[in-house]
Design a protein around this motif. Sequence first.
Motif, mmCIF file in Angstrom:
data_model
loop_
_atom_site.group_PDB
_atom_site.id
_atom_site.type_symbol
_atom_site.label_atom_id
_atom_site.label_comp_id
_atom_site.label_asym_id
_atom_site.label_seq_id
_atom_site.Cartn_x
_atom_site.Cartn_y
_atom_site.Cartn_z
ATOM 1 N N ILE A 199 0.836 -1.206 0.000
ATOM 2 C CA ILE A 199 0.000 0.000 0.000
ATOM 3 C C ILE A 199 0.869 1.253 0.000
ATOM 4 O O ILE A 199 0.610 2.215 -0.730
ATOM 5 C CB ILE A 199 -0.955 -0.009 1.206
ATOM 6 C CG1 ILE A 199 -1.958 -1.162 1.092
ATOM 7 C CG2 ILE A 199 -1.690 1.326 1.320
ATOM 8 C CD1 ILE A 199 -2.845 -1.116 -0.122
ATOM 9 N N ARG A 203 2.183 5.187 -3.635
ATOM 10 C CA ARG A 203 2.471 6.611 -3.789
ATOM 11 C C ARG A 203 3.385 6.860 -4.983
ATOM 12 O O ARG A 203 3.400 7.972 -5.549
ATOM 13 C CB ARG A 203 3.108 7.170 -2.519
ATOM 14 C CG ARG A 203 4.539 6.693 -2.274
ATOM 15 C CD ARG A 203 5.100 7.173 -0.938
ATOM 16 N NE ARG A 203 6.501 6.843 -0.790
ATOM 17 C CZ ARG A 203 6.949 5.632 -0.421
ATOM 18 N NH1 ARG A 203 6.098 4.644 -0.182
ATOM 19 N NH2 ARG A 203 8.256 5.425 -0.316
ATOM 20 N N ARG A 230 -6.619 5.616 -4.872
ATOM 21 C CA ARG A 230 -7.568 5.939 -3.807
ATOM 22 C C ARG A 230 -8.462 4.740 -3.485
ATOM 23 O O ARG A 230 -8.713 4.415 -2.323
ATOM 24 C CB ARG A 230 -8.432 7.136 -4.212
ATOM 25 C CG ARG A 230 -9.349 7.657 -3.104
ATOM 26 C CD ARG A 230 -10.279 8.737 -3.617
ATOM 27 N NE ARG A 230 -11.289 8.195 -4.516
ATOM 28 C CZ ARG A 230 -12.408 7.591 -4.092
ATOM 29 N NH1 ARG A 230 -12.640 7.450 -2.804
ATOM 30 N NH2 ARG A 230 -13.267 7.131 -4.964
ATOM 31 N N ARG A 233 -6.519 1.974 -1.613
ATOM 32 C CA ARG A 233 -6.330 2.331 -0.200
ATOM 33 C C ARG A 233 -7.621 2.195 0.579
ATOM 34 O O ARG A 233 -7.630 1.723 1.725
ATOM 35 C CB ARG A 233 -5.772 3.746 -0.103
ATOM 36 C CG ARG A 233 -4.313 3.859 -0.538
ATOM 37 C CD ARG A 233 -3.860 5.292 -0.522
ATOM 38 N NE ARG A 233 -2.406 5.396 -0.788
ATOM 39 C CZ ARG A 233 -1.823 6.482 -1.265
ATOM 40 N NH1 ARG A 233 -2.549 7.561 -1.549
ATOM 41 N NH2 ARG A 233 -0.510 6.500 -1.462
#
Length: 241
Positions: A199, A203, A230, A233
Amino acid sequence: MKIGPSLHRIGNDIVAVYLVDTPGGVTVIDAGMAGQWKELTAELAAMGRSLDDVRGVVLTHGDSDHIGFAERLRRDHGVPVYVHEADAARARGEVSTKPGWGHVKLGATTRFLWYAITKNGLRTTPLAAVVEVHDGDVLELPGAPRVISMPGHSPGSIAIHVPVADAVFVGDALTTLHVLTGADGPQPAPFTDDPDTAIASLRRLQDLDVTWVLPGHGTPWNGGVEEAVRRVRRAAAASGS
């Protein structure tokens, strides 16, 4: 299946393989399962290409459902196979891990296992030799694929940014089909070594301006990189991963 001017896919939403087609030849992204070989040659023929046009295979990681026909291409056709240094031993069959399966649903899991059986996915030939790559490398292959390190699913998981295809190939850094539950849409992939690190690695995708986010399992995503991240996550938070 043609997705874009320089972009093709073989397989299906259970296991996908991608081809980048340029005037300088073809780059294969992941090698699926061994039994997808006929699909590879058929798609190349439909593109007006042949195995002689394949210049390299880039693996998003070293798991068995991504290296399927890679050794056959390397051994029989002299095609180099590229993998991150941290997954090189895995691709060569020297190490393996057994991450937990997590939540499963019988129907979806049965479909995945049956597909693996029918495509010789349970009898994968490891690579005898690989070319090791590193974060930030731009490979001298059609499409000039750029390596983005994405540890988590495996230590050497990578994403591959190919501007000419307007795409980033993410392997199992995320998925749009959970092969063990049947859930669709961007979400964490199963069989992940280190879910938290996976996770966190997302980024590294967020600044990419591409149309296509292309996972190893699931429908190609064209809803934006930021939205895909998004949703992954959010799904991870909802599941407690």
